[in-house]
Design an enzyme around this catalytic site. Sequence first.
Site, PDB file in Angstrom:
ATOM      1  N   PRO A 264      44.005   6.789  58.600  1.00 14.78           N
ATOM      2  CA  PRO A 264      43.687   8.111  58.063  1.00 14.78           C
ATOM      3  C   PRO A 264      44.940   8.910  57.678  1.00 14.78           C
ATOM      4  CG  PRO A 264      43.516   8.158  60.437  1.00 14.78           C
ATOM      5  CD  PRO A 264      43.824   6.733  60.044  1.00 14.78           C
ATOM      6  N   CYS A 265      45.579   8.490  56.597  1.00 13.25           N
ATOM      7  CA  CYS A 265      46.853   9.101  56.208  1.00 13.25           C
ATOM      8  C   CYS A 265      46.690  10.562  55.783  1.00 13.25           C
ATOM      9  CB  CYS A 265      47.523   8.284  55.116  1.00 13.25           C
ATOM     10  SG  CYS A 265      46.532   8.059  53.648  1.00 13.25           S
TER      11      CYS A 265
END
Length: 77
Positions: free
Chosen positions: A53-54
């Site tokens: 989940p950048c």
Amino acid sequence: MTAFAELVYEVVSHIPRGTCMTYAGLAQACGRPKAARAVGNILNKNRDFKRVPCHRVVRLDGSLGGYVGGLKKKIAL
């Protein structure tokens, strides 16, 4: 993929939902405190958004930074 990139993805995958981390903090957590720009470049290549989940990574000043899906999507996520 480099070992450093794999480590970055691993650390990002453990950022809890509802929280965020800075690029510099992420670089430090990966053992390379001066590699914030490299972290950003690695995350720019991320295509596994569910596992990595950048969107939870922000700039040191709290601004959003970039996101492949666009800033509106990053805000929504």
